[in-house]
Design a protein around this motif. Structure first.
Motif, PDB file in Angstrom:
ATOM      1  N   TYR A   1       0.843  -1.191   0.000  1.00  8.24           N
ATOM      2  CA  TYR A   1       0.000   0.000   0.000  1.00  8.24           C
ATOM      3  C   TYR A   1       0.878   1.239   0.000  1.00  8.24           C
ATOM      4  CZ  TYR A   1      -3.071   3.659   1.707  1.00  8.24           C
ATOM      5  OH  TYR A   1      -3.756   4.827   1.856  1.00  8.24           O
ATOM      6  N   VAL A   2       0.655   2.103  -0.965  1.00  9.83           N
ATOM      7  CA  VAL A   2       1.392   3.361  -1.052  1.00  9.83           C
ATOM      8  C   VAL A   2       0.372   4.489  -1.018  1.00  9.83           C
ATOM      9  CG1 VAL A   2       2.957   4.748  -2.441  1.00  9.83           C
ATOM     10  CG2 VAL A   2       3.179   2.254  -2.433  1.00  9.83           C
ATOM     11  N   PRO A   3       0.364   5.278   0.044  1.00 10.39           N
ATOM     12  CA  PRO A   3      -0.635   6.344   0.124  1.00 10.39           C
ATOM     13  C   PRO A   3      -0.352   7.446  -0.902  1.00 10.39           C
ATOM     14  CG  PRO A   3       0.902   6.513   1.951  1.00 10.39           C
ATOM     15  CD  PRO A   3       1.217   5.236   1.216  1.00 10.39           C
ATOM     16  N   ASN A   4      -1.405   7.994  -1.451  1.00 12.13           N
ATOM     17  CA  ASN A   4      -1.282   9.049  -2.448  1.00 12.13           C
ATOM     18  C   ASN A   4      -1.961  10.305  -1.909  1.00 12.13           C
ATOM     19  OD1 ASN A   4      -0.819  10.472  -4.754  1.00 12.13           O
ATOM     20  ND2 ASN A   4      -2.432   9.484  -5.945  1.00 12.13           N
ATOM     21  N   LEU A   5      -1.478  10.784  -0.762  1.00 14.05           N
ATOM     22  CA  LEU A   5      -2.116  11.911  -0.106  1.00 14.05           C
ATOM     23  C   LEU A   5      -1.997  13.188  -0.919  1.00 14.05           C
ATOM     24  CD1 LEU A   5      -1.110  11.334   3.605  1.00 14.05           C
ATOM     25  CD2 LEU A   5      -3.289  10.910   2.503  1.00 14.05           C
ATOM     26  N   LYS A   6      -0.831  13.407  -1.515  1.00 19.45           N
ATOM     27  CA  LYS A   6      -0.635  14.636  -2.278  1.00 19.45           C
ATOM     28  C   LYS A   6      -1.626  14.693  -3.434  1.00 19.45           C
ATOM     29  CE  LYS A   6       2.823  17.331  -4.705  1.00 19.45           C
ATOM     30  NZ  LYS A   6       4.195  17.404  -5.166  1.00 19.45           N
ATOM     31  N   GLY A   7      -1.783  13.602  -4.129  1.00 12.93           N
ATOM     32  CA  GLY A   7      -2.710  13.562  -5.250  1.00 12.93           C
ATOM     33  C   GLY A   7      -4.153  13.725  -4.807  1.00 12.93           C
ATOM     34  N   GLN A   8      -4.505  13.154  -3.659  1.00 11.41           N
ATOM     35  CA  GLN A   8      -5.871  13.264  -3.162  1.00 11.41           C
ATOM     36  C   GLN A   8      -6.189  14.698  -2.773  1.00 11.41           C
ATOM     37  OE1 GLN A   8      -6.209  10.408  -0.027  1.00 11.41           O
ATOM     38  NE2 GLN A   8      -6.149   8.661  -1.401  1.00 11.41           N
ATOM     39  N   PHE A   9      -5.259  15.368  -2.087  1.00 12.75           N
ATOM     40  CA  PHE A   9      -5.486  16.752  -1.700  1.00 12.75           C
ATOM     41  C   PHE A   9      -5.601  17.642  -2.939  1.00 12.75           C
ATOM     42  CE2 PHE A   9      -3.465  15.617   2.455  1.00 12.75           C
ATOM     43  CZ  PHE A   9      -4.602  15.836   3.206  1.00 12.75           C
ATOM     44  N   LYS A  10      -4.751  17.384  -3.932  1.00 10.04           N
ATOM     45  CA  LYS A  10      -4.763  18.184  -5.146  1.00 10.04           C
ATOM     46  C   LYS A  10      -6.089  18.012  -5.889  1.00 10.04           C
ATOM     47  CE  LYS A  10      -1.874  19.144  -9.172  1.00 10.04           C
ATOM     48  NZ  LYS A  10      -0.679  18.738  -9.908  1.00 10.04           N
ATOM     49  N   LYS A  11      -6.564  16.776  -6.001  1.00  9.07           N
ATOM     50  CA  LYS A  11      -7.831  16.517  -6.689  1.00  9.07           C
ATOM     51  C   LYS A  11      -8.991  17.175  -5.955  1.00  9.07           C
ATOM     52  CE  LYS A  11      -6.579  12.132  -8.836  1.00  9.07           C
ATOM     53  NZ  LYS A  11      -6.806  10.686  -8.824  1.00  9.07           N
ATOM     54  N   LYS A  12      -8.985  17.079  -4.629  1.00  5.96           N
ATOM     55  CA  LYS A  12     -10.057  17.672  -3.832  1.00  5.96           C
ATOM     56  C   LYS A  12     -10.058  19.196  -3.996  1.00  5.96           C
ATOM     57  CE  LYS A  12     -13.137  17.210  -0.475  1.00  5.96           C
ATOM     58  NZ  LYS A  12     -14.285  16.369  -0.501  1.00  5.96           N
ATOM     59  N   HIS A  13      -8.888  19.801  -3.964  1.00  3.13           N
ATOM     60  CA  HIS A  13      -8.780  21.249  -4.127  1.00  3.13           C
ATOM     61  C   HIS A  13      -9.254  21.678  -5.509  1.00  3.13           C
ATOM     62  CE1 HIS A  13      -6.788  25.128  -4.853  1.00  3.13           C
ATOM     63  NE2 HIS A  13      -7.023  25.333  -3.568  1.00  3.13           N
ATOM     64  N   GLU A  14      -8.849  20.949  -6.538  1.00  4.20           N
ATOM     65  CA  GLU A  14      -9.266  21.287  -7.894  1.00  4.20           C
ATOM     66  C   GLU A  14     -10.767  21.100  -8.073  1.00  4.20           C
ATOM     67  OE1 GLU A  14      -6.865  19.014 -10.578  1.00  4.20           O
ATOM     68  OE2 GLU A  14      -5.078  20.236 -10.198  1.00  4.20           O
ATOM     69  N   ALA A  15     -11.341  20.092  -7.389  1.00  6.51           N
ATOM     70  CA  ALA A  15     -12.778  19.877  -7.495  1.00  6.51           C
ATOM     71  C   ALA A  15     -13.547  21.022  -6.847  1.00  6.51           C
ATOM     72  CB  ALA A  15     -13.153  18.551  -6.835  1.00  6.51           C
ATOM     73  N   LEU A  16     -13.035  21.543  -5.743  1.00 10.57           N
ATOM     74  CA  LEU A  16     -13.729  22.628  -5.050  1.00 10.57           C
ATOM     75  C   LEU A  16     -13.483  23.991  -5.682  1.00 10.57           C
ATOM     76  CD1 LEU A  16     -13.120  21.613  -1.332  1.00 10.57           C
ATOM     77  CD2 LEU A  16     -15.260  21.496  -2.591  1.00 10.57           C
ATOM     78  N   TRP A  17     -12.243  24.284  -6.029  1.00 10.62           N
ATOM     79  CA  TRP A  17     -11.870  25.629  -6.432  1.00 10.62           C
ATOM     80  C   TRP A  17     -11.431  25.743  -7.896  1.00 10.62           C
ATOM     81  CZ3 TRP A  17     -13.383  28.768  -2.754  1.00 10.62           C
ATOM     82  CH2 TRP A  17     -13.420  28.307  -1.457  1.00 10.62           C
ATOM     83  N   GLY A  18     -11.285  24.662  -8.587  1.00  9.06           N
ATOM     84  CA  GLY A  18     -10.801  24.715  -9.964  1.00  9.06           C
ATOM     85  C   GLY A  18      -9.276  24.697  -9.974  1.00  9.06           C
ATOM     86  N   GLN A  19      -8.711  24.651 -11.158  1.00  7.10           N
ATOM     87  CA  GLN A  19      -7.262  24.607 -11.265  1.00  7.10           C
ATOM     88  C   GLN A  19      -6.669  25.969 -10.920  1.00  7.10           C
ATOM     89  OE1 GLN A  19      -6.171  23.139 -15.104  1.00  7.10           O
ATOM     90  NE2 GLN A  19      -6.484  21.016 -14.502  1.00  7.10           N
ATOM     91  N   PRO A  20      -5.517  25.950 -10.235  1.00  6.33           N
ATOM     92  CA  PRO A  20      -4.907  27.227  -9.865  1.00  6.33           C
ATOM     93  C   PRO A  20      -4.403  27.974 -11.100  1.00  6.33           C
ATOM     94  CG  PRO A  20      -3.454  25.407  -9.288  1.00  6.33           C
ATOM     95  CD  PRO A  20      -4.749  24.808  -9.750  1.00  6.33           C
ATOM     96  N   VAL A  21      -4.542  29.293 -11.045  1.00  7.64           N
ATOM     97  CA  VAL A  21      -4.105  30.137 -12.150  1.00  7.64           C
ATOM     98  C   VAL A  21      -2.667  30.547 -11.895  1.00  7.64           C
ATOM     99  CG1 VAL A  21      -4.496  32.287 -13.385  1.00  7.64           C
ATOM    100  CG2 VAL A  21      -6.442  30.990 -12.481  1.00  7.64           C
ATOM    101  N   LYS A  22      -1.807  30.270 -12.849  1.00  7.59           N
ATOM    102  CA  LYS A  22      -0.404  30.646 -12.710  1.00  7.59           C
ATOM    103  C   LYS A  22      -0.241  32.046 -13.281  1.00  7.59           C
ATOM    104  CE  LYS A  22       1.364  25.962 -12.939  1.00  7.59           C
ATOM    105  NZ  LYS A  22       2.239  25.028 -13.609  1.00  7.59           N
ATOM    106  N   SER A  23       0.157  32.947 -12.411  1.00  4.03           N
ATOM    107  CA  SER A  23       0.278  34.331 -12.860  1.00  4.03           C
ATOM    108  C   SER A  23       1.671  34.583 -13.428  1.00  4.03           C
ATOM    109  CB  SER A  23       0.021  35.288 -11.697  1.00  4.03           C
ATOM    110  OG  SER A  23       1.020  35.148 -10.718  1.00  4.03           O
TER     111      SER A  23
END
Length: 100
Positions: free
Chosen positions: A45-67
């Motif tokens: 078992y290899v946890p994928n916490l970074k990917g889960q947090f990123k997906k959750k954030h993108e689902a709530l707020w959309g992809q971050p805008v790179k200025s």
């Protein structure tokens, strides 16, 4: 020969005061479920916490805008500093030439 005779070790008789049969059964069921889950998986078992947090954030707020303003801001600060240095040097040179 009483001097060489050793005593027997004392026995440890522990009698539990409380036994929870339901807790033991639950513990055994949890062990069996974990063993079954581990046997069905292939590999570790290899946890994928970074990917889960990123997906959750993108689902709530959309992809971050790179200025692109960051690099422009850095250039502006550099230009301002260079202008200030040149102005200070010009003033110092003028003051030294007036004193002579």
């Amino acid at each position: 020969m009483a001097f060489l005779k050793s005593e027997r070790p004392k026995q440890f008789n522990y009698i539990p005061r409380f036994y929870d049969e339901q807790k033991e059964e639950l513990h055994d069921r949890i062990k069996k479920a974990k063993a079954k889950a581990n046997s069905s998986k292939s590999g570790e078992y290899v946890p994928n916490l970074k990917g889960q947090f990123k997906k959750k954030h993108e689902a709530l707020w959309g992809q971050p805008v790179k200025s692109k303003g960051r690099s422009m801001g850095r250039w502006m600060v550099l230009i301002i500093y260079a202008t200030l240095v040149i102005a200070i040097l010009y003033l110092i040179i003028n003051l030294l030439s007036q004193l002579q």
